[in-house]
Design a protein around this motif. Structure first.
Motif, mmCIF file in Angstrom:
data_model
loop_
_atom_site.group_PDB
_atom_site.id
_atom_site.type_symbol
_atom_site.label_atom_id
_atom_site.label_comp_id
_atom_site.label_asym_id
_atom_site.label_seq_id
_atom_site.Cartn_x
_atom_site.Cartn_y
_atom_site.Cartn_z
ATOM 1 N N ILE A 1 -7.422 -4.689 -2.303
ATOM 2 C CA ILE A 1 -5.907 -4.532 -2.075
ATOM 3 C C ILE A 1 -5.656 -5.061 -0.451
ATOM 4 C CG2 ILE A 1 -4.104 -2.764 -1.732
ATOM 5 C CD1 ILE A 1 -5.556 -1.319 -3.872
ATOM 6 N N ALA A 2 -4.665 -5.892 -0.325
ATOM 7 C CA ALA A 2 -4.406 -6.497 0.866
ATOM 8 C C ALA A 2 -3.614 -5.344 1.802
ATOM 9 C CB ALA A 2 -3.698 -7.757 0.926
ATOM 10 N N ALA A 3 -3.592 -5.352 3.160
ATOM 11 C CA ALA A 3 -3.035 -4.377 3.994
ATOM 12 C C ALA A 3 -1.429 -4.243 3.881
ATOM 13 C CB ALA A 3 -3.348 -4.685 5.411
ATOM 14 N N LYS A 4 -1.039 -5.429 3.249
ATOM 15 C CA LYS A 4 0.514 -5.705 3.102
ATOM 16 C C LYS A 4 0.892 -4.721 2.002
ATOM 17 C CE LYS A 4 0.499 -9.918 0.351
ATOM 18 N NZ LYS A 4 0.786 -9.404 -0.864
ATOM 19 N N ASN A 5 0.088 -4.442 0.899
ATOM 20 C CA ASN A 5 0.158 -3.704 -0.218
ATOM 21 C C ASN A 5 -0.316 -2.456 -0.041
ATOM 22 O OD1 ASN A 5 1.415 -5.782 -1.613
ATOM 23 N ND2 ASN A 5 -0.382 -6.378 -2.812
ATOM 24 N N VAL A 6 -0.572 -1.927 1.192
ATOM 25 C CA VAL A 6 -0.512 -0.556 1.274
ATOM 26 C C VAL A 6 0.620 0.286 1.720
ATOM 27 C CG1 VAL A 6 -1.838 1.387 2.872
ATOM 28 C CG2 VAL A 6 -2.910 -1.114 2.179
ATOM 29 N N LEU A 7 0.947 1.309 0.999
ATOM 30 C CA LEU A 7 1.956 2.165 1.371
ATOM 31 C C LEU A 7 1.561 3.915 1.912
ATOM 32 C CD1 LEU A 7 5.053 2.931 1.344
ATOM 33 C CD2 LEU A 7 4.737 3.593 -1.058
ATOM 34 N N ILE A 8 1.974 4.144 2.936
ATOM 35 C CA ILE A 8 1.513 5.424 3.422
ATOM 36 C C ILE A 8 2.636 6.482 3.339
ATOM 37 C CG2 ILE A 8 0.594 6.894 5.199
ATOM 38 C CD1 ILE A 8 -0.466 3.962 6.281
ATOM 39 N N VAL A 9 2.473 7.634 2.437
ATOM 40 C CA VAL A 9 3.184 8.690 2.341
ATOM 41 C C VAL A 9 2.795 9.840 3.463
ATOM 42 C CG1 VAL A 9 4.521 10.546 0.959
ATOM 43 C CG2 VAL A 9 3.813 8.143 0.080
ATOM 44 N N THR A 10 3.452 10.092 4.326
ATOM 45 C CA THR A 10 3.118 11.351 5.329
ATOM 46 C C THR A 10 4.251 12.000 6.010
ATOM 47 O OG1 THR A 10 2.008 11.287 7.490
ATOM 48 C CG2 THR A 10 3.590 9.631 7.394
ATOM 49 N N GLN A 11 3.938 13.060 6.814
ATOM 50 C CA GLN A 11 5.204 13.889 7.197
ATOM 51 C C GLN A 11 5.846 13.059 8.394
ATOM 52 O OE1 GLN A 11 4.263 17.901 8.175
ATOM 53 N NE2 GLN A 11 2.591 18.058 6.594
ATOM 54 N N GLU A 12 7.100 13.323 8.590
ATOM 55 C CA GLU A 12 8.037 12.391 9.527
ATOM 56 C C GLU A 12 7.607 13.139 10.855
ATOM 57 O OE1 GLU A 12 12.872 11.930 10.277
ATOM 58 O OE2 GLU A 12 12.087 13.650 9.056
ATOM 59 N N SER A 13 7.132 14.036 11.051
ATOM 60 C CA SER A 13 6.773 14.533 12.302
ATOM 61 C C SER A 13 5.461 13.665 12.840
ATOM 62 C CB SER A 13 6.511 16.158 12.200
ATOM 63 O OG SER A 13 5.352 16.240 11.379
#
Length: 467
Positions: free
Chosen positions: A50-62
Motif C-alpha cells: 500500500i502506497a503512502a498516498k493510499n493511507v487514510l488516518i482517522v484521529t482526534q481533531e485535538s
C-alpha cells in the motif's frame, strides 16, 4: 487486484504508557525506540503493498491541530471531534473512501502496534486482501504464547484452503482460568484488532447491525454532496454517534468473518512490561534507555528522558522518568498505570494531559517554572517562517525576551522587530502575534503574570492552522 487503501486508527489516549504517553501526545505519536513513531512504523510496514498516498488516518481533531500536527501532515486524515470507539471511525472511513467513487479493499490497522516479522505480515496481508475481494471480513488472529487476560480471544477452525479459518465466536477478555482453558483446548487466537474488507461490505454489515451508525454516516454523505466538505459534515454530526467497537457491534454477529492465524512477532505495546519484552536487553535482562546507570540490576526497564537515573540492586521493575513525573512499578503491575492516570484526573492535575514541552504547529513551548503566586516562565521556539495565531488573553500579561533569532511582534496596532537581547511587553487584553520571518529558529523567554495562567485563556482572531 482491487485498489487497496489503509485506514489507520490513531485516536487512542495511550494512558497505559504514562508518564511518557499523555492525553495530548499519546503513544501512537511517540518513538519508543528513539527512531520512528509507532504511527510511522505502522505506515512503513505496509510498503510496497500500500502506497503512502493510499493511507487514510482517522484521529482526534485535538491531535491533528496540536502536538501531532506535523506527524499527520503528509497523509490524508479524517478528524473525529470526539472519540466514539472503532465502529463509527471505520464507518466514517469506509463512506469517505466510497464517496471518492471506488469500492476499495480497506486494511484497518491500529496505529500503535509493533510487528517484528514484517515480511510474514505482508504475506498474510496479501492472502487477506484476496479473501476480502470475495466479500469476506478478515481479521488477523495472533497465535497465543501464554494465557493472557489482557486480550480478547477468537475461536476459529480451518477452512477449505487451510490459510483462511472460519470464525466460530469472539470472547471478551477472560479470567486466567478461562484463558488457560483456551490454550489447552486450541483453535483460540488473540484478537489483534487488524482487519481487511471491502468498504461496501463493511458498510452493509454496519447498516444491518448498527443502523444508527449507518444513518449518521448517510447524513454526513448527504451534507457533503450538498456543498459542505466531508470534514465539515463530520463536525456537524459525529458527536451524535454511539460509542461502540466494531467487534462488539458487528463482527460478533456477522456470518462473514474469517481469520488468518499469525505468528508475526505482534505486540500491542499495552504496558511498560510489554515495552520491556520487545526492547533490546543487556546480559542481566535490563532494557536501559537514556542517561541510565544500573548497578546489580536484573530484568528491569529503566528509561530516562530528561535527567540521570541511577538504580542499584533492583529487579523486575519498570522505572520511567520524564521532566515532570517518575513512574516506579513492579513489572507485573504496570497494567495499573491507568489507576494513576485516573487519580491525576480526579485531583485536577495536568501531568497526564501534557508534557512540560508541548509541540505546536508553529514550533514548541516548554514550561520552565510555574508559581501559584501568579507567574509562569516559558521557553518558546518558533520555526523559520512560522507564526502564532493573532490572539489575546483576558487574565494575563506577557513579557518576551528574545534570546536567539529575530522576532516580528504584533502588539495592538503596532508591528515591531525585536532582536536578540531585546524585549517587549504585551498588556492584558491586547491583540498580539509572534512571528519568525527568518531562516533560523526563534527562541524567546516568556514571563506570564496574572490571576489565571491556564492555556485555555486565549481568544484567537486569525490562525494559519485552523484552530
Amino acid at each position: 487486484m482491487s485498489e487497496v487503501h489503509a485506514v489507520i486508527l490513531a485516536g487512542g489516549s495511550g494512558s497505559r504508557l504514562w508518564p511518557l504517553s499523555r492525553q495530548h501526545l499519546p503513544k501512537q505519536f511517540l518513538a519508543l525506540d528513539g527512531k520512528a513513531t509507532l504511527l510511522q512504523t505502522t505506515i512503513n510496514r505496509l510498503s510496497p503493498t500500500i502506497a503512502a498516498k493510499n493511507v487514510l488516518i482517522v484521529t482526534q481533531e485535538s491531535h491533528a491541530k496540536g502536538e501531532a500536527y506535523h506527524a499527520l501532515l503528509p497523509y490524508r486524515a479524517l478528524y473525529e471531534p470526539i472519540g466514539r470507539n472503532t465502529a463509527p471511525a471505520i464507518a466514517l472511513a469506509a463512506a469517505y473512501l466510497m464517496a471518492e467513487g471506488d469500492d476499495p479493499v480497506m486494511v484497518v490497522l491500529p496505529a500503535d502496534h509493533i510487528i517484528k516479522d514484517e515480511v510474514q505480515f505482508r504475506e498474510h496481508l496479501d492472502i487477506a486482501i484476496r479473501a476480502a475481494e470475495s466479500g469476506k471480513l478478515v481479521t488477523f488472529g495472533i497465535q497465543p504464547t501464554r494465557p493472557d487476560t489482557g486480550f480478547g480471544y477468537i475461536k476459529a477452525h480451518p477452512g477449505e484452503n487451510g490459510q483462511i479459518h472460519e470464525v466460530e465466536r469472539f470472547t471478551e477478555k477472560p479470567d486466567l482460568a478461562t484463558a488457560e482453558m483456551f490454550l489447552k483446548e486450541g483453535d483460540y487466537y488473540w484478537n489483534s484488532g487488524m482487519f481487511v474488507w471491502r468498504a461496501s461490505v463493511i458498510l452493509a454489515e454496519i447498516q444491518r447491525y448498527l443502523p444508527e451508525v449507518h444513518g449518521i454516516v448517510q447524513s454526513i454523505l448527504t451534507e457533503s454532496r450538498a456543498g459542505k466538505t466531508f470534514q465539515q459534515a463530520v463536525e456537524d454530526h459525529f458527536a451524535t454517534m454511539p460509542s461502540i467497537s466494531i467487534d462488539y457491534g458487528v463482527l460478533e454477529k456477522s456470518d462473514r468473518v474469517s481469520l488468518i492465524p499469525c505468528d508475526i512477532g505482534w505486540n500491542d505495546v499495552g504496558s511498560w512490561q510489554a515495552v520491556h519484552e520487545i526492547s533490546p536487553k543487556d546480559n542481566n535482562g535490563n532494557a536501559l534507555q537514556g542517561n541510565v546507570i544500573a548497578v546489580g540490576c536484573k530484568n528491569s526497564l529503566i528509561r530516562a528522558e530528561k535527567r540521570l537515573v541511577a538504580a542499584i540492586g533492583v529487579e523486575d521493575l519498570c522505572v520511567i522518568e520524564t521532566a515532570d513525573a517518575v513512574l516506579i512499578s513492579k513489572s507485573d503491575r504496570t497494567q495499573d498505570v491507568r489507576k494513576v492516570v485516573d487519580a491525576l484526573h480526579a485531583k485536577g492535575a495536568t501531568e497526564h494531559i501534557c508534557h512540560t514541552k508541548v509541540n505546536r504547529p508553529w514550533g514548541s513551548y516548554t514550561v520552565l517554572e510555574e508559581d501559584p503566586e501568579g507567574f509562569k516562565l516559558k521557553r518558546i521556539e518558533v520555526a523559520p517562517g512560522a507564526r502564532l495565531s493573532l490572539q489575546s488573553h483576558r487574565q494575563r500579561s506577557e513579557h518576551w525576551v528574545v534570546v536567539s533569532g529575530t522576532a516580528t511582534v504584533t502588539n495592538g496596532d503596532e508591528v515591531i522587530t525585536v532582536h536578540k537581547n531585546q524585549s517587549t511587553y504585551i498588556p492584558i487584553g491586547a491583540k498580539h502575534r509572534l512571528e519568525n520571518r527568518g531562516n533560523e529558529p526563534l527562541h524567546i523567554v516568556e514571563i506570564q503574570v496574572g490571576d489565571y495562567l491556564g492555556e485555555d485563556d486565549i481568544q484567537r482572531y486569525e490562525d494559519n492552522y485552523g484552530r
